[in-house]
Design a protein around this motif. Structure first.
Motif, PDB file in Angstrom:
ATOM      1  N   ARG A  95     117.186   7.114  90.078  1.00 61.00           N
ATOM      2  CA  ARG A  95     116.858   5.715  90.342  1.00 61.00           C
ATOM      3  C   ARG A  95     118.057   4.935  90.884  1.00 61.00           C
ATOM      4  O   ARG A  95     119.144   4.988  90.330  1.00 61.00           O
ATOM      5  N   ALA A 100     114.922   1.206  89.651  1.00 58.50           N
ATOM      6  CA  ALA A 100     114.843   0.866  88.225  1.00 58.50           C
ATOM      7  C   ALA A 100     114.049  -0.422  88.042  1.00 58.50           C
ATOM      8  O   ALA A 100     113.205  -0.529  87.143  1.00 58.50           O
ATOM      9  N   ARG A 103     110.444   0.288  88.635  1.00 59.03           N
ATOM     10  CA  ARG A 103     109.970   1.371  87.776  1.00 59.03           C
ATOM     11  C   ARG A 103     109.399   2.549  88.559  1.00 59.03           C
ATOM     12  O   ARG A 103     108.264   2.988  88.342  1.00 59.03           O
ATOM     13  N   ARG A 162     105.896   6.897  89.786  1.00 62.98           N
ATOM     14  CA  ARG A 162     106.026   5.842  88.776  1.00 62.98           C
ATOM     15  C   ARG A 162     106.892   6.350  87.643  1.00 62.98           C
ATOM     16  O   ARG A 162     106.816   7.506  87.254  1.00 62.98           O
ATOM     17  N   ASP A 163     107.689   5.446  87.106  1.00 61.05           N
ATOM     18  CA  ASP A 163     108.559   5.800  85.998  1.00 61.05           C
ATOM     19  C   ASP A 163     108.224   4.860  84.842  1.00 61.05           C
ATOM     20  O   ASP A 163     108.452   3.666  84.934  1.00 61.05           O
ATOM     21  N   ARG A 164     107.688   5.402  83.806  1.00 61.65           N
ATOM     22  CA  ARG A 164     107.291   4.578  82.655  1.00 61.65           C
ATOM     23  C   ARG A 164     108.440   4.298  81.706  1.00 61.65           C
ATOM     24  O   ARG A 164     108.277   3.646  80.714  1.00 61.65           O
ATOM     25  N   ARG A 167     113.663  -0.101  81.945  1.00 63.77           N
ATOM     26  CA  ARG A 167     114.367  -0.564  83.145  1.00 63.77           C
ATOM     27  C   ARG A 167     115.858  -0.616  82.881  1.00 63.77           C
ATOM     28  O   ARG A 167     116.450  -1.668  82.754  1.00 63.77           O
TER      29      ARG A 167
END
Length: 169
Positions: A95, A100, A103, A162-164, A167
């Motif tokens: 990221r 970030a 997300r 997608r990044d769950r 942040r």
């Protein structure tokens, strides 16, 4: 392309659900944030150069010393860009700051694991192609490709998903 249970495409031994790569809007916002952040960080060496090569009357001095300072500033700006687009994502789960914030993150398309530094270098170099015509090459490529990849992703065998996660910048 093989599927597992009829839903998620299989890349290598791991699956990435197609909805996880549907992040084009997030990627556009991420790119705007990253271009601004990288631009500001890359401008610092040039601001220092102007400060170092300006006389007391505010005139920029010429000569060999100024040429050397410009060369150093260019090398430093390039190093900042490599850090921003390659080294930082390699150390922060794929990221950039913009990723970030939005997300999303870069993953290896074959393993669904973290992208390797070599892949991030290829993505960074091919960013030149993706940004042609005010970024339309990258945008159109993402909109029409099955896995929403830009040219850099295709060349590097990466996906943006997608990044769950939190942040963390």
């Amino acid at each position: 392309m093989a599927t597992y249970g009829g839903s998620a495409p299989i890349f290598g031994r791991h699956s990435v659900a197609s909805e996880k790569t549907t992040v084009v809007t997030r990627r556009v916002a991420q790119y705007i944030v990253d271009v601004i952040a990288n631009g500001v960080l890359s401008a610092i060496p040039f601001l220092l150069l102007v400060a170092a090569s300006t006389d007391s009357a505010g005139n920029v001095e010429g000569g060999t010393a100024t040429s050397v300072l410009y060369a150093i500033a260019i090398v430093l700006a390039l190093a900042v860009s490599v850090w921003y687009w390659v080294l930082r994502p390699a150390a922060h789960r794929g990221r950039t700051f913009g990723m970030a914030l939005m997300r999303i993150r870069v993953v290896d398309a074959d393993t669904a694991g973290e992208a390797r530094k070599g892949q991030l270098v290829i993505r960074w170099i091919l960013l030149i192609v993706d940004t042609l015509f005010a970024g339309l090459v990258g945008l159109i490529t993402m909109l029409v490709s099955k896995r929403h990849q830009r040219v850099g992703d295709m060349g590097a065998h990466t996906l943006v998903v997608r990044d769950r996660g939190p942040r963390v910048y």
